[in-house]
Design a protein around this motif. Sequence first.
Motif, PDB file in Angstrom:
ATOM      1  N   ILE A   1     -16.964 -19.813  21.558  1.00 56.63           N
ATOM      2  CA  ILE A   1     -16.186 -19.793  22.802  1.00 56.63           C
ATOM      3  C   ILE A   1     -16.582 -20.951  23.705  1.00 56.63           C
ATOM      4  CG2 ILE A   1     -15.770 -18.516  24.939  1.00 56.63           C
ATOM      5  CD1 ILE A   1     -16.088 -15.944  23.295  1.00 56.63           C
ATOM      6  N   TYR A   2     -17.884 -21.094  23.958  1.00 54.83           N
ATOM      7  CA  TYR A   2     -18.344 -22.143  24.867  1.00 54.83           C
ATOM      8  C   TYR A   2     -18.178 -23.530  24.246  1.00 54.83           C
ATOM      9  CZ  TYR A   2     -20.383 -18.678  27.991  1.00 54.83           C
ATOM     10  OH  TYR A   2     -20.558 -17.642  28.886  1.00 54.83           O
ATOM     11  N   GLY A   3     -18.365 -23.620  22.936  1.00 54.33           N
ATOM     12  CA  GLY A   3     -18.232 -24.915  22.273  1.00 54.33           C
ATOM     13  C   GLY A   3     -16.824 -25.457  22.340  1.00 54.33           C
ATOM     14  N   PHE A   4     -15.830 -24.574  22.223  1.00 56.04           N
ATOM     15  CA  PHE A   4     -14.436 -25.022  22.255  1.00 56.04           C
ATOM     16  C   PHE A   4     -13.872 -25.115  23.672  1.00 56.04           C
ATOM     17  CE2 PHE A   4     -14.428 -23.444  17.799  1.00 56.04           C
ATOM     18  CZ  PHE A   4     -13.986 -24.615  17.190  1.00 56.04           C
TER      19      PHE A   4
ATOM     20  N   GLN B   1     -11.635 -23.029  33.300  1.00 54.42           N
ATOM     21  CA  GLN B   1     -12.469 -23.860  32.442  1.00 54.42           C
ATOM     22  C   GLN B   1     -13.872 -23.292  32.238  1.00 54.42           C
ATOM     23  OE1 GLN B   1     -12.296 -27.723  34.329  1.00 54.42           O
ATOM     24  NE2 GLN B   1     -10.543 -28.376  33.104  1.00 54.42           N
ATOM     25  N   THR B   2     -14.460 -22.766  33.296  1.00 51.77           N
ATOM     26  CA  THR B   2     -15.873 -22.369  33.220  1.00 51.77           C
ATOM     27  C   THR B   2     -16.118 -20.861  33.282  1.00 51.77           C
ATOM     28  OG1 THR B   2     -16.185 -22.585  35.628  1.00 51.77           O
ATOM     29  CG2 THR B   2     -16.570 -24.549  34.283  1.00 51.77           C
TER      30      THR B   2
ATOM     31  N   LEU C   1     -27.270 -18.897  12.968  1.00 50.96           N
ATOM     32  CA  LEU C   1     -28.374 -19.810  13.261  1.00 50.96           C
ATOM     33  C   LEU C   1     -27.867 -21.230  13.462  1.00 50.96           C
ATOM     34  CD1 LEU C   1     -31.183 -18.654  10.780  1.00 50.96           C
ATOM     35  CD2 LEU C   1     -31.008 -18.184  13.230  1.00 50.96           C
ATOM     36  N   PHE C   2     -26.975 -21.668  12.583  1.00 50.36           N
ATOM     37  CA  PHE C   2     -26.465 -23.042  12.661  1.00 50.36           C
ATOM     38  C   PHE C   2     -25.727 -23.290  13.974  1.00 50.36           C
ATOM     39  CE2 PHE C   2     -22.850 -25.941  12.044  1.00 50.36           C
ATOM     40  CZ  PHE C   2     -23.540 -27.120  11.775  1.00 50.36           C
ATOM     41  N   LEU C   3     -24.834 -22.386  14.345  1.00 54.32           N
ATOM     42  CA  LEU C   3     -24.030 -22.575  15.557  1.00 54.32           C
ATOM     43  C   LEU C   3     -24.895 -22.543  16.815  1.00 54.32           C
ATOM     44  CD1 LEU C   3     -20.920 -20.353  14.698  1.00 54.32           C
ATOM     45  CD2 LEU C   3     -21.019 -22.845  14.777  1.00 54.32           C
TER      46      LEU C   3
ATOM     47  N   ARG D   1     -17.447 -29.710  24.109  1.00 53.69           N
ATOM     48  CA  ARG D   1     -16.426 -29.998  23.096  1.00 53.69           C
ATOM     49  C   ARG D   1     -16.364 -31.487  22.803  1.00 53.69           C
ATOM     50  NH1 ARG D   1     -12.378 -27.927  25.489  1.00 53.69           N
ATOM     51  NH2 ARG D   1     -11.375 -29.833  26.257  1.00 53.69           N
ATOM     52  N   ASN D   2     -16.386 -32.311  23.850  1.00 53.24           N
ATOM     53  CA  ASN D   2     -16.341 -33.765  23.658  1.00 53.24           C
ATOM     54  C   ASN D   2     -17.573 -34.274  22.921  1.00 53.24           C
ATOM     55  OD1 ASN D   2     -13.895 -33.854  24.972  1.00 53.24           O
ATOM     56  ND2 ASN D   2     -14.773 -34.432  26.955  1.00 53.24           N
TER      57      ASN D   2
END
Length: 306
Positions: A288-291, A235-236, A37-39, A297-298
Motif C-alpha cells: 500500500i505505502y510503496g504504491f 496521498q498520505t 521479508l523481501f517487501l 514509488r518514484n
Amino acid sequence: MENVSVVRIFTLVGINETMDYRITIFTLTLVYYCLILFLNVSLVVIIVLDENLHEPMYILLCSVCINAVYGTTGFYPKFLFDLLLISQEISYECCLLQAFVMYSYACCELSILAVMAYDRYLAICRPLHYSSFMTKRRLSQLVSFSWLTPFCVFSISILLTSRLELCSSKIKKIFCVNWIIVQLACSDSNTLANNIISYATIIIYVSHGFFVVWTYLHLVKTCARSKEDRVKFMQTCVPHLISLLTYLVVIVFDLMYMRFGSTDLPQNIQNFIAIEFLLFPPMMNPLIYGFKLTKIRNKILSLVYV
C-alpha cells in the motif's frame, strides 16, 4: 506466587489438521514468508539509504516494517519447522517467548499506527506548527513509546504467567498465546493478576483507538475546507487508513473469536482466524505505502529502471 509450572513441553495440537497437506502448506508458507521479508526489508533499506525520506512519516513507516519482520519471524520459522516434524512440540521457555512476541507485535503495530495518525493530524491540521511539534527528539520519543509500552506491559504479563502452576500441556492453536497458557492453570485464583494486566492492556489500547478516531475526525473536518488538504489527505492518509482498518478488523475478529468463539468450527478455519494478523498487515502495508506514497514509488521505479 511461589507456584512454578511442572510443564516443560507444550504440544501444539492445532496443527494436526494441516498435516495431510503439509508439503503444499510448507511451500506456500515459505514463499509467502520470504515475500513478506523481501517487501518489508526492501522498504526499510530504501528509507534508510535515501536522505530525502528521512521525514517523520517515512521513519514511522520504517518502524511498521521492522515490526512486521519482528512479528512474522516469531511465528513462521517455528510453523515451517513444525510442518516437517511428526510431533509439534515447543519448550516451555520458547512458548512464553513466542507468546510475548505475538502480543508485543500486535500492540506495537497499533501504537505505531496511532503515532502515524498523530503525525498526519499535525501535518494537515497544524501545518504551521508541524516542524516545532514533530522534532527529531519528539519523533524518537514517540517511536520509543510505541515499542517500549507493549514490551513493558507484556514482560509483566509473561512473568506472571511463568509463575502459574499448569495442569495441561496441550495448546489448541498452531502457536503459543498467553491467554491460552493462562487457561491451562490448575487454579483460577492464581490467574487474578493476569486478568488485571489483561484488562489494563485492553484499556490502554482501546484508548489508542479512541485517539485515532479523534485525529481522523479532525482530519476529515479540516480537509473538507480545502482542496489542497483533500489532495494531501488522499496521498498520505488513505494508505494509513487502509492499513489501520485492515489491522483493526483482523485483530478484533481474532480477539473476539478467542474469547467468545465456538470451538465447533473446523480446526483449519480456526487456524486461519488465528493467523490473520500475521497474514494480511505484514504483506499489505509495504504494498500500500510503496504504491501510494509518491516519493517511495518514484524511488522504487528509479531502482527498477536504473
